[in-house]
Design a protein around this motif. Structure first.
Motif, PDB file in Angstrom:
ATOM      1  N   SER A   1      33.464  48.223  54.951  1.00  0.00           N
ATOM      2  CA  SER A   1      34.815  48.558  55.447  1.00  0.00           C
ATOM      3  C   SER A   1      35.576  49.365  54.392  1.00  0.00           C
ATOM      4  CB  SER A   1      35.595  47.271  55.744  1.00  0.00           C
ATOM      5  OG  SER A   1      35.385  46.845  57.045  1.00  0.00           O
ATOM      6  N   PRO A   2      35.127  50.603  54.131  1.00  0.00           N
ATOM      7  CA  PRO A   2      35.682  51.358  52.994  1.00  0.00           C
ATOM      8  C   PRO A   2      37.155  51.720  53.135  1.00  0.00           C
ATOM      9  CG  PRO A   2      34.264  52.746  54.350  1.00  0.00           C
ATOM     10  CD  PRO A   2      34.096  51.356  54.860  1.00  0.00           C
ATOM     11  N   GLU A   3      37.634  51.772  54.377  1.00  0.00           N
ATOM     12  CA  GLU A   3      39.040  52.159  54.588  1.00  0.00           C
ATOM     13  C   GLU A   3      40.001  51.007  54.314  1.00  0.00           C
ATOM     14  OE1 GLU A   3      37.641  50.278  58.285  1.00  0.00           O
ATOM     15  OE2 GLU A   3      36.708  51.552  56.787  1.00  0.00           O
ATOM     16  N   LYS A   4      39.476  49.795  54.153  1.00  0.00           N
ATOM     17  CA  LYS A   4      40.341  48.636  53.892  1.00  0.00           C
ATOM     18  C   LYS A   4      40.572  48.462  52.395  1.00  0.00           C
ATOM     19  CE  LYS A   4      39.249  47.153  58.159  1.00  0.00           C
ATOM     20  NZ  LYS A   4      39.861  47.970  59.189  1.00  0.00           N
ATOM     21  N   ILE A   5      41.692  47.834  52.090  1.00  0.00           N
ATOM     22  CA  ILE A   5      41.909  47.380  50.713  1.00  0.00           C
ATOM     23  C   ILE A   5      41.218  46.023  50.605  1.00  0.00           C
ATOM     24  CG2 ILE A   5      43.657  46.518  49.093  1.00  0.00           C
ATOM     25  CD1 ILE A   5      45.578  48.603  50.299  1.00  0.00           C
ATOM     26  N   VAL A   6      40.288  45.904  49.652  1.00  0.00           N
ATOM     27  CA  VAL A   6      39.596  44.617  49.463  1.00  0.00           C
ATOM     28  C   VAL A   6      40.011  44.054  48.109  1.00  0.00           C
ATOM     29  CG1 VAL A   6      37.365  43.437  49.296  1.00  0.00           C
ATOM     30  CG2 VAL A   6      37.615  45.394  50.846  1.00  0.00           C
ATOM     31  N   VAL A   7      40.605  42.856  48.128  1.00  0.00           N
ATOM     32  CA  VAL A   7      40.985  42.221  46.859  1.00  0.00           C
ATOM     33  C   VAL A   7      40.166  40.948  46.669  1.00  0.00           C
ATOM     34  CG1 VAL A   7      43.318  43.173  46.668  1.00  0.00           C
ATOM     35  CG2 VAL A   7      42.976  41.055  47.966  1.00  0.00           C
ATOM     36  N   LEU A   8      39.879  40.669  45.402  1.00  0.00           N
ATOM     37  CA  LEU A   8      39.137  39.464  45.004  1.00  0.00           C
ATOM     38  C   LEU A   8      40.068  38.732  44.037  1.00  0.00           C
ATOM     39  CD1 LEU A   8      36.313  37.996  44.856  1.00  0.00           C
ATOM     40  CD2 LEU A   8      35.750  39.527  42.962  1.00  0.00           C
ATOM     41  N   PRO A   9      40.430  37.480  44.297  1.00  0.00           N
ATOM     42  CA  PRO A   9      41.431  36.818  43.447  1.00  0.00           C
ATOM     43  C   PRO A   9      41.091  36.851  41.959  1.00  0.00           C
ATOM     44  CG  PRO A   9      41.074  35.533  45.428  1.00  0.00           C
ATOM     45  CD  PRO A   9      40.069  36.655  45.466  1.00  0.00           C
ATOM     46  N   ASP A  10      39.804  36.743  41.608  1.00  0.00           N
ATOM     47  CA  ASP A  10      39.431  36.831  40.194  1.00  0.00           C
ATOM     48  C   ASP A  10      38.199  37.732  40.058  1.00  0.00           C
ATOM     49  OD1 ASP A  10      38.410  36.407  37.570  1.00  0.00           O
ATOM     50  OD2 ASP A  10      39.605  34.566  37.462  1.00  0.00           O
ATOM     51  N   MET A  11      38.376  38.853  39.396  1.00  0.00           N
ATOM     52  CA  MET A  11      37.291  39.835  39.284  1.00  0.00           C
ATOM     53  C   MET A  11      36.115  39.308  38.447  1.00  0.00           C
ATOM     54  SD  MET A  11      36.838  42.565  40.837  1.00  0.00           S
ATOM     55  CE  MET A  11      37.853  43.860  41.445  1.00  0.00           C
ATOM     56  N   ASP A  12      36.311  38.218  37.707  1.00  0.00           N
ATOM     57  CA  ASP A  12      35.205  37.643  36.930  1.00  0.00           C
ATOM     58  C   ASP A  12      34.325  36.711  37.761  1.00  0.00           C
ATOM     59  OD1 ASP A  12      35.809  38.982  34.665  1.00  0.00           O
ATOM     60  OD2 ASP A  12      36.896  37.340  33.712  1.00  0.00           O
ATOM     61  N   ALA A  13      34.634  36.588  39.044  1.00  0.00           N
ATOM     62  CA  ALA A  13      33.825  35.717  39.905  1.00  0.00           C
ATOM     63  C   ALA A  13      32.500  36.423  40.219  1.00  0.00           C
ATOM     64  CB  ALA A  13      34.595  35.379  41.181  1.00  0.00           C
ATOM     65  N   GLY A  14      31.567  36.301  39.310  1.00  0.00           N
ATOM     66  CA  GLY A  14      30.276  36.992  39.446  1.00  0.00           C
ATOM     67  C   GLY A  14      29.222  36.086  40.048  1.00  0.00           C
ATOM     68  N   CYS A  15      27.979  36.266  39.628  1.00  0.00           N
ATOM     69  CA  CYS A  15      26.869  35.468  40.170  1.00  0.00           C
ATOM     70  C   CYS A  15      25.693  35.607  39.215  1.00  0.00           C
ATOM     71  CB  CYS A  15      26.501  35.987  41.561  1.00  0.00           C
ATOM     72  SG  CYS A  15      24.997  35.255  42.241  1.00  0.00           S
TER      73      CYS A  15
ATOM     74  N   PRO B   1      43.353  42.037  41.811  1.00  0.00           N
ATOM     75  CA  PRO B   1      42.307  43.009  41.496  1.00  0.00           C
ATOM     76  C   PRO B   1      41.653  43.535  42.780  1.00  0.00           C
ATOM     77  CG  PRO B   1      41.902  40.855  40.458  1.00  0.00           C
ATOM     78  CD  PRO B   1      42.986  40.667  41.432  1.00  0.00           C
ATOM     79  N   ARG B   2      41.450  44.849  42.794  1.00  0.00           N
ATOM     80  CA  ARG B   2      40.989  45.532  43.990  1.00  0.00           C
ATOM     81  C   ARG B   2      39.577  46.086  43.767  1.00  0.00           C
ATOM     82  NH1 ARG B   2      44.765  50.198  46.701  1.00  0.00           N
ATOM     83  NH2 ARG B   2      46.381  48.720  46.096  1.00  0.00           N
ATOM     84  N   ILE B   3      38.756  46.019  44.801  1.00  0.00           N
ATOM     85  CA  ILE B   3      37.397  46.569  44.698  1.00  0.00           C
ATOM     86  C   ILE B   3      37.460  48.086  44.904  1.00  0.00           C
ATOM     87  CG2 ILE B   3      35.053  46.572  45.695  1.00  0.00           C
ATOM     88  CD1 ILE B   3      35.682  43.843  44.473  1.00  0.00           C
ATOM     89  N   GLU B   4      36.934  48.820  43.951  1.00  0.00           N
ATOM     90  CA  GLU B   4      36.846  50.285  44.074  1.00  0.00           C
ATOM     91  C   GLU B   4      35.379  50.653  43.850  1.00  0.00           C
ATOM     92  OE1 GLU B   4      39.628  51.850  44.684  1.00  0.00           O
ATOM     93  OE2 GLU B   4      41.287  50.882  43.597  1.00  0.00           O
ATOM     94  N   MET B   5      34.920  51.712  44.510  1.00  0.00           N
ATOM     95  CA  MET B   5      33.541  52.125  44.219  1.00  0.00           C
ATOM     96  C   MET B   5      33.322  53.599  44.539  1.00  0.00           C
ATOM     97  SD  MET B   5      31.149  50.204  47.053  1.00  0.00           S
ATOM     98  CE  MET B   5      31.728  48.626  46.522  1.00  0.00           C
ATOM     99  N   ASP B   6      32.368  54.148  43.838  1.00  0.00           N
ATOM    100  CA  ASP B   6      31.998  55.550  44.020  1.00  0.00           C
ATOM    101  C   ASP B   6      31.447  55.739  45.451  1.00  0.00           C
ATOM    102  OD1 ASP B   6      30.973  58.191  42.716  1.00  0.00           O
ATOM    103  OD2 ASP B   6      29.249  57.328  43.785  1.00  0.00           O
ATOM    104  N   GLU B   7      31.875  56.793  46.113  1.00  0.00           N
ATOM    105  CA  GLU B   7      31.509  56.978  47.523  1.00  0.00           C
ATOM    106  C   GLU B   7      29.999  57.212  47.714  1.00  0.00           C
ATOM    107  OE1 GLU B   7      32.959  56.213  50.119  1.00  0.00           O
ATOM    108  OE2 GLU B   7      32.152  57.434  51.766  1.00  0.00           O
ATOM    109  N   ASP B   8      29.363  57.961  46.803  1.00  0.00           N
ATOM    110  CA  ASP B   8      27.915  58.194  46.953  1.00  0.00           C
ATOM    111  C   ASP B   8      27.148  56.874  46.810  1.00  0.00           C
ATOM    112  OD1 ASP B   8      28.312  60.847  47.357  1.00  0.00           O
ATOM    113  OD2 ASP B   8      27.905  61.437  45.273  1.00  0.00           O
TER     114      ASP B   8
END
Ligand code: 13P
Ligand code: SF4
Length: 328
Positions: free
Chosen positions: A79-93, A293-300
């Motif tokens: 859903s690239p057109e949405k703003i996606v927020v993650l409460p804590d960006m350190d929530a990894g795996c 914190p918002r998820i951003e990513m390169d389009e390619d």
């Protein structure tokens, strides 16, 4: 970057989340491993596949993702057109951490005749290097659609890959990653617990090692385990996955007893996912307020990763197989 504690004195965090959810036209998606107070106010609680589908379908403007980063990344990919927020960006795996893209790329290049069937618990870069993504609830259905003579690399969870490989008698090259949470269950302590509750079946997530899975009456995804809890004939179930899922079981089935499988000393909190636990109501409020914190990513990169995720969504909807890992 972890959100710094803010002074929220005098703020009714729950009321503010309600206000912001409407004002922002936001949807709050939560995984079953989130704290109960987050699960209770989410618009939707689900497993990795269900959450991916919700993220792809929603008409909200903002997705507040209460889960870990690879899940929020998946929401952004779909859903690239949405703003996606993650409460804590350190929530990894730990599974994502175990599989650096450069090493995965080299591994793939060393086995050019293999396709890469990859667990969704990985980075966007690794998704972009993969052919088909699977979740624990779709892995069986998807694997059964791949011709028997097609060699497969499975990563990054060697326990899920090993389980599938044994169940379907299907050799696969396994990436050596593990989930630190499911790895921490103790076989000795599980057997002691089982001795105390001999009639209680054991449900286990396939991220558990074989020492745990081999004792399970049911092996499946979080949503599969919830379904199984509903179906057991007795009144007690031993649950070998992250214990916050028990909140949903107790809500849906108040007359049954759910016992979390123990970790090494029989009494530790080592099966609580430390990454999932980073999200709090306060951080969710701040994320909705600041849209960070918002998820951003390169389009390619996004488009490359979307191919393997789209393949998953398409193959997961097939009628082949049962749709979940199911009873052993
Ligand atoms: P599922 O909810 O898809 O079973 O995945 C569990 C998990 O590991 C989430 O991190
Ligand atoms: Fe990753 Fe395991 Fe936590 Fe799931 S439970 S997010 S697989 S570390």
């Amino acid at each position: 970057m972890t959100v710094m504690p803010a002074d929220l004195t005098g703020i009714d965090v729950r009321a503010e989340i309600e206000r912001l959810r409407k004002e922002r036209n936001a949807v709050i998606l939560a995984h079953y491993y989130q704290k109960p107070e987050i699960q209770d106010l989410a618009d939707f609680v689900g497993d990795s596949l269900e959450l991916s589908r919700k993220a792809a379908e929603t008409d909200a403007d903002v997705i507040a993702f209460c889960g870990v980063k690879f899940m929020a990344d998946t929401a952004k990919i779909l859903s690239p057109e949405k703003i996606v927020v993650l409460p804590d960006m350190d929530a990894g795996c730990s599974l994502e951490d175990s599989c650096p893209p450069e090493k995965f790329k080299a591994f793939r290049e060393a086995h050019p005749d293999h396709i890469a069937l990859t667990y969704i618990n990985c980075s966007t870069e690794v998704k972009a290097l993969s052919d088909v993504i699977v979740t624990s609830s779709s892995a069986e259905t998807i694997l059964q659609q791949i011709p028997k003579d097609q060699p497969i690399i499975f990563g990054p969870d060697r326990h899920l890959g090993g389980y599938l490989s044994r169940k379907f008698d299907r050799p696969m090259l396994l990436w050596p990653g593990v989930c630190i949470v499911h790895e921490a269950f103790s076989e000795t302590e599980l057997l002691k617990l089982k001795a105390k509750h001999p009639d209680a079946p054991i449900a286990a997530h396939p991220e558990c090692p074989p020492t745990i899975v081999d004792h399970a009456d049911y092996v499946g995804s979080t949503s599969g385990i919830l379904k199984y809890a509903n179906e057991i004939e007795g009144d007690t179930l031993i649950v070998a996955t992250e214990p916050h899922i028990i909140h949903q079981m107790e809500r849906a089935l108040p007359n049954k007893t759910f016992i979390g499988a123990p970790g090494a000393d029989g009494n530790c909190n080592c099966n609580i996912c430390p990454y999932m636990a980073l999200n709090t109501l306060e951080k969710l409020y701040l994320a909705l307020r600041d849209l960070q914190p918002r998820i951003e990513m390169d389009e390619d990169l996004r488009l490359a990763a979307k191919k393997s995720l789209d393949k998953m969504l398409e193959m997961a909807s097939s009628t082949v197989g049962k749709g979940d890992l199911g009873a052993r």
